[in-house]
Design a protein around this motif. Sequence first.
Motif, PDB file in Angstrom:
ATOM      1  N   ILE A   3       0.838  -1.193   0.000  1.00 27.72           N
ATOM      2  CA  ILE A   3       0.000   0.000   0.000  1.00 27.72           C
ATOM      3  C   ILE A   3       0.873   1.243   0.000  1.00 27.72           C
ATOM      4  O   ILE A   3       1.999   1.234   0.493  1.00 27.72           O
ATOM      5  N   LYS A   4       0.252   2.286  -0.555  1.00 26.28           N
ATOM      6  CA  LYS A   4       0.973   3.533  -0.683  1.00 26.28           C
ATOM      7  C   LYS A   4       0.511   4.465   0.424  1.00 26.28           C
ATOM      8  O   LYS A   4      -0.683   4.594   0.674  1.00 26.28           O
ATOM      9  N   CYS A   5       1.449   5.086   1.109  1.00 24.77           N
ATOM     10  CA  CYS A   5       1.074   6.034   2.147  1.00 24.77           C
ATOM     11  C   CYS A   5       0.434   7.256   1.494  1.00 24.77           C
ATOM     12  O   CYS A   5       1.048   7.886   0.633  1.00 24.77           O
ATOM     13  N   PRO A   6      -0.806   7.591   1.889  1.00 21.57           N
ATOM     14  CA  PRO A   6      -1.477   8.712   1.230  1.00 21.57           C
ATOM     15  C   PRO A   6      -0.819  10.050   1.549  1.00 21.57           C
ATOM     16  O   PRO A   6      -1.027  11.027   0.856  1.00 21.57           O
ATOM     17  N   TYR A  29       2.266   8.717   9.307  1.00 23.60           N
ATOM     18  CA  TYR A  29       0.837   8.786   9.004  1.00 23.60           C
ATOM     19  C   TYR A  29       0.096   7.615   9.650  1.00 23.60           C
ATOM     20  O   TYR A  29       0.516   6.465   9.555  1.00 23.60           O
ATOM     21  N   HIS A  30      -0.988   7.919  10.347  1.00 18.92           N
ATOM     22  CA  HIS A  30      -1.802   6.875  10.977  1.00 18.92           C
ATOM     23  C   HIS A  30      -2.934   6.475  10.034  1.00 18.92           C
ATOM     24  O   HIS A  30      -3.847   7.258   9.799  1.00 18.92           O
ATOM     25  N   PHE A  31      -2.849   5.280   9.507  1.00 16.17           N
ATOM     26  CA  PHE A  31      -3.938   4.769   8.668  1.00 16.17           C
ATOM     27  C   PHE A  31      -5.170   4.541   9.533  1.00 16.17           C
ATOM     28  O   PHE A  31      -5.063   4.249  10.722  1.00 16.17           O
ATOM     29  N   ASP A 175      -9.418   9.485  13.255  1.00 15.21           N
ATOM     30  CA  ASP A 175      -9.730  10.098  11.974  1.00 15.21           C
ATOM     31  C   ASP A 175     -10.912   9.423  11.295  1.00 15.21           C
ATOM     32  O   ASP A 175     -10.865   8.217  11.098  1.00 15.21           O
ATOM     33  N   PRO A 176     -11.969  10.102  10.910  1.00 19.45           N
ATOM     34  CA  PRO A 176     -12.315  11.497  11.239  1.00 19.45           C
ATOM     35  C   PRO A 176     -13.399  11.529  12.316  1.00 19.45           C
ATOM     36  O   PRO A 176     -14.192  10.591  12.415  1.00 19.45           O
TER      37      PRO A 176
END
Lengths: 257, 323
Positions: A3-6, A29-31, A175-176
């Motif tokens: 997976i790609k970090c957004p 980044y927290h998925f 989030d969110p």
Amino acid sequence: MWIKCPRCGEILYNKDIVKNLKVCRKCGYHFRLTAEERLAFTLDEGSFVEYDSRLVADNPLNFPGYPEKLAEARQTTGLSEAVVTGEGTILGYRVVIGVMDSRFIMASMGAAVGEKITRAAERACERRLPLVLFVASGGARMQEGMVALMQMAKTAAAVKHLDAAGLLYISVLTDPTTGGVSASFAMLGDIILAEPGALIGFTGPRVIEQTIKQKLPDGFQRAEFLQQHGMIDLVVPRARMREILGRIVMLHVGEGN
Amino acid sequence: MPTILDFERPFVELENKIAELTSFSREKDLDLSGEIEHLEKRAEELKRSIFANLTPWQRVQLARHPDRPNTEEYVRMLFEDFIEFHGDRCYGEDPAVLGGIGRFNGTAVTVIGHRKGRDTRENVSRNFGMAHPEGFRKALRLMHQAEKFGRPVITFIDTPGAHCGVGAEERGQSCAIAQNLLGMSALRVPIIVVVIGEGGSGGALALGVGDRILMQEHAIFSVISPEGCASILWKDPSRAQEAAEALKLTAHDLLALGIVDEVIPEPLGGAHRDPKRAAALLRERMVQHLETLKRVAPEELVRSRCAKFRQIGLVSEEAGESG
């Protein structure tokens, strides 16, 4: 597999990132997590017992297309509703826990979510246990109209009962967290924690931008911004969440329970 | 110039014709009473049939009617010795929320309501009745003051919603609304909520947790505006009429759903056609509820208020499709 970090674009190997609690190794980044992942990352292994797993939403307004939307959400998530509640232990301390899953119609709150949260608070009262809620939500569920909006009042009253009973309620904003949910039980914790970078606010940023016709500054409505403005107690990285929760509960209940 | 909605036009035109005819007959000293009476009857019938078949969207339009009596006007018509109080003792004064104390039917009460304006200038100065956090916090401050002095609280709901903007977010819009919900659920004095116009989502509910929720016949109360609902669900704000139907936002729908306790009738044609009569109809029902609630002990008041909200959306366990 990959997976790609957004946020930073780093390509991450799935197995690695799960090992890192679904946090990007490069940029932090927290998925978003599924309810199942959240429970696994938070509770002591094998300690979870679910409440009200069969409690599901009705279609109180006969809103067109809603049953199909629910069916689809159930199918894609394998969940019966947008929140999973139950009981378990964190570092040995017993808590009542609720986890919202944003894959389920943006974890919007209708009657079933409101009822499950309320029952979790009531069970915490009966058993004199702390309540920990991991919040994520787009707000009240439109398709349930005023029945959904009134869940804000119902859950707030449930929190008030916990409060009057002298029990601990920790809400963890992830989030969110927006709309009607942010404006009810989410913001009523004795202690309010949040995950880094989580979007937290009443009105979503897109709507605000459309209304004021201006671009919002970077970091607006993020967890760190809320801490800076005095709205939450502490931003806690996922890697430390279990330990911090355990410590807070420990400081409220003493040694073991 | 009064605003005339499309569906009001047929009988308003007839009424204008009647007025013309009346002054004409007076000027020329002609007896047109038979003719006028006939037209008056027709206008009345027309109004009756139009108002017996209002669509939800038409009620949305009535609830937002620029001439509809607002909180300030009802306060003037229903309360004696009213004094306005300002500020949240924390950040500022929010003119979108009106608060103060006064006398209602002989009882000292605290009055709080969203404040829309009568014209554009007034509306701009009051932010169209859309409160900032300080407005909600002022309301809660006044409610706690009411509790201290054992005064019942009466709130008027009339807002498109809570204000949406940078300052409101920075100062904790969510937190302010949440605190009101919690505070109102536990307040040890009677709370009567009267929905007089637009009940817009969380910003409305922030003044809306009461022992009684009374709703005027043509008021609305909704989780989201029909326009917002249509643009989110169907990506098409022009389908607002359809959304208005689906959202079940009318007083009678909400009574059937068990959300509100009573629908208060309005004069034929809507409250804006006869504000004094609208106020009198409100007063009658408010007096009765207040007298009942004044006799209830604080503990019982709080218990039954919570029980009332507790049962909204009580869902059953369903085996089968879920896991």
